[in-house]
Scaffold this motif. Structure first.
Motif, PDB file in Angstrom:
ATOM      1  N   ASN A 260       1.505   6.284  -6.884  1.00 24.11           N
ATOM      2  CA  ASN A 260       0.404   7.155  -7.288  1.00 24.11           C
ATOM      3  C   ASN A 260       0.791   8.622  -7.194  1.00 24.11           C
ATOM      4  O   ASN A 260       0.426   9.435  -8.055  1.00 24.11           O
ATOM      5  CB  ASN A 260      -0.825   6.893  -6.411  1.00 24.11           C
ATOM      6  CG  ASN A 260      -1.525   5.593  -6.763  1.00 24.11           C
ATOM      7  OD1 ASN A 260      -1.381   5.096  -7.880  1.00 24.11           O
ATOM      8  ND2 ASN A 260      -2.264   5.029  -5.837  1.00 24.11           N
TER       9      ASN A 260
ATOM     10  N   LEU B  59       2.303   1.634  -3.408  1.00 25.64           N
ATOM     11  CA  LEU B  59       1.305   2.128  -4.358  1.00 25.64           C
ATOM     12  C   LEU B  59       1.015   3.612  -4.150  1.00 25.64           C
ATOM     13  O   LEU B  59       0.862   4.365  -5.121  1.00 25.64           O
ATOM     14  CB  LEU B  59       0.008   1.322  -4.220  1.00 25.64           C
ATOM     15  CG  LEU B  59       0.045  -0.110  -4.784  1.00 25.64           C
ATOM     16  CD1 LEU B  59      -1.251  -0.831  -4.448  1.00 25.64           C
ATOM     17  CD2 LEU B  59       0.254  -0.086  -6.302  1.00 25.64           C
ATOM     18  N   GLU B  60       0.935   4.015  -2.887  1.00 21.82           N
ATOM     19  CA  GLU B  60       0.704   5.435  -2.612  1.00 21.82           C
ATOM     20  C   GLU B  60       1.849   6.280  -3.140  1.00 21.82           C
ATOM     21  O   GLU B  60       1.634   7.363  -3.701  1.00 21.82           O
ATOM     22  CB  GLU B  60       0.528   5.643  -1.111  1.00 21.82           C
ATOM     23  CG  GLU B  60      -0.787   5.073  -0.562  1.00 21.82           C
ATOM     24  CD  GLU B  60      -0.884   5.208   0.939  1.00 21.82           C
ATOM     25  OE1 GLU B  60       0.135   5.595   1.563  1.00 21.82           O
ATOM     26  OE2 GLU B  60      -1.978   4.933   1.483  1.00 21.82           O
TER      27      GLU B  60
ATOM     28  N   THR C  40       0.828  -1.204   0.000  1.00 18.91           N
ATOM     29  CA  THR C  40       0.000   0.000   0.000  1.00 18.91           C
ATOM     30  C   THR C  40       0.863   1.254   0.000  1.00 18.91           C
ATOM     31  O   THR C  40       0.596   2.210  -0.733  1.00 18.91           O
ATOM     32  CB  THR C  40      -0.929   0.007   1.231  1.00 18.91           C
ATOM     33  OG1 THR C  40      -1.760  -1.154   1.192  1.00 18.91           O
ATOM     34  CG2 THR C  40      -1.808   1.243   1.251  1.00 18.91           C
TER      35      THR C  40
ATOM     36  N   LEU D  89       2.933   9.316 -10.069  1.00 18.32           N
ATOM     37  CA  LEU D  89       2.130   9.340 -11.295  1.00 18.32           C
ATOM     38  C   LEU D  89       1.338  10.633 -11.409  1.00 18.32           C
ATOM     39  O   LEU D  89       1.223  11.196 -12.504  1.00 18.32           O
ATOM     40  CB  LEU D  89       1.178   8.132 -11.303  1.00 18.32           C
ATOM     41  CG  LEU D  89       0.311   7.960 -12.548  1.00 18.32           C
ATOM     42  CD1 LEU D  89       1.175   7.819 -13.795  1.00 18.32           C
ATOM     43  CD2 LEU D  89      -0.610   6.758 -12.411  1.00 18.32           C
ATOM     44  N   ARG D  90       0.794  11.100 -10.259  1.00 14.74           N
ATOM     45  CA  ARG D  90       0.055  12.370 -10.294  1.00 14.74           C
ATOM     46  C   ARG D  90       0.962  13.527 -10.709  1.00 14.74           C
ATOM     47  O   ARG D  90       0.560  14.405 -11.478  1.00 14.74           O
ATOM     48  CB  ARG D  90      -0.566  12.636  -8.921  1.00 14.74           C
ATOM     49  CG  ARG D  90      -1.795  11.795  -8.625  1.00 14.74           C
ATOM     50  CD  ARG D  90      -2.538  12.312  -7.397  1.00 14.74           C
ATOM     51  NE  ARG D  90      -1.757  12.123  -6.184  1.00 14.74           N
ATOM     52  CZ  ARG D  90      -1.815  11.053  -5.420  1.00 14.74           C
ATOM     53  NH1 ARG D  90      -2.622  10.053  -5.738  1.00 14.74           N
ATOM     54  NH2 ARG D  90      -1.092  10.963  -4.323  1.00 14.74           N
TER      55      ARG D  90
END
Length: 292
Positions: A158, A154-155, A151, A161-162
């Motif tokens: 992310n 992934l955070e 997690t 990616l943002r």
């Protein structure tokens, strides 16, 4: 019986595990002996079954056994085993006299031994389940740790990616703004000059107006839906669809493209079919303008 015992065997010792609370019982819980051939219980373990001594004073094999220290000349005993067959200990009764009534209850004592062995089996099962639960909990803890770690990864991904998408969006907007400036500065002025030179050329003016309209569509972010619709049309059908959107009739389009009206009508029917308007009665121009 003055003494009823459950003995626990852990070589080389043999100790009192449970003892009866009867008057004259000389054996206290925890009392320990060293296994040897002078112990009644040793004989039980050697036989692997029942041992009955009615009167040790009359039995040369047991006349000098260790329990004679307490005057215990009468003995009945049975082995107790774990579920895997290994020895747990013994269950036995002892008396200072020849106890004929006790001889009648040997089957009961033997049955009680089976009850204890059933309890031992239950203890093993409980221990096995505790071990399995411990292993399961350890596995769950590992999975939770992995999930938490994934997690977090992934955070982090992310977030990256943002940032990347934001950078791409900014770059796209800057690129679009640059293209828009170039079209307005380098193309539109020349198209305006062409209008004056094509006053006597209706077909040329029509193509020029199409070019202007297309540039306006590009610079105003032409809707993706109309783009998708046009991808299903042939180049000629796309051209005719754009002229229809400008409000030209079949005859006007035929003059502009130097084609026969029947040819234009054929293409119009193909466009209607591809857009699902065949036999619907809906106006083609209205549909095209609605999805622009």
């Amino acid at each position: 019986m003055p003494a009823s015992l459950v003995m626990r065997t852990q070589e080389p010792h043999h100790s009192v595990f449970v003892t009866s609370r009867t008057e004259g019982n000389p054996y206290a819980t925890g009392c320990r002996f060293t296994l040897n051939e002078k112990l009644y219980c040793y004989g039980v373990l050697q036989r692997g079954g029942e041992l009955t001594v009615e009167d040790a004073t009359c039995d040369p094999d047991w006349v000098d056994n260790d329990d004679m220290e307490h005057g215990m000349r009468f003995y009945i005993g049975y082995p107790l085993k774990w579920p895997d067959g290994t020895v747990f200990g013994t269950i036995c009764v002892l008396d200072t006299r020849r106890n004929r009534r006790a001889l009648l209850f040997r089957e009961g004592l033997q049955e009680f031994a089976r009850v204890i062995e059933a309890d031992l089996e239950l203890l093993i099962e409980i221990d096995r389940r505790i071990t399995l639960e411990s292993e399961l909990q350890a596995t769950l803890d590992q999975l939770e740790h992995r999930v938490a770690s994934r997690t977090a990864d992934l955070e982090e991904a992310n977030a990256a990616l943002r940032v990347l998408l934001s950078s791409v969006e900014t770059s796209r907007e800057e690129y679009d703004a640059k293209i828009l400036r170039q079209i307005k500065g380098l193309v539109i002025p020349h198209l305006s000059k062409l209008h004056g030179r094509l006053t006597r050329d209706p077909a040329g003016r029509a193509y020029l107006e199409l070019a202007e309209d297309n540039l306006k569509s590009i610079t105003s972010d032409m809707s993706g839906q109309l783009t998708t619709v046009f991808e299903a049309l042939t180049p000629t059908e796309q051209e005719i669809a754009q002229l229809i959107m400008r409000g030209q009739t079949t005859k006007d389009i035929a003059r502009t493209l130097s084609r026969e009206p029947s040819t234009i009508e054929f293409h119009r029917n193909n466009i209607r079919a591809k857009l699902g308007l065949k036999r619907s009665g809906q106006n083609l121009r209205s549909l095209l303008l609605s999805i622009q």
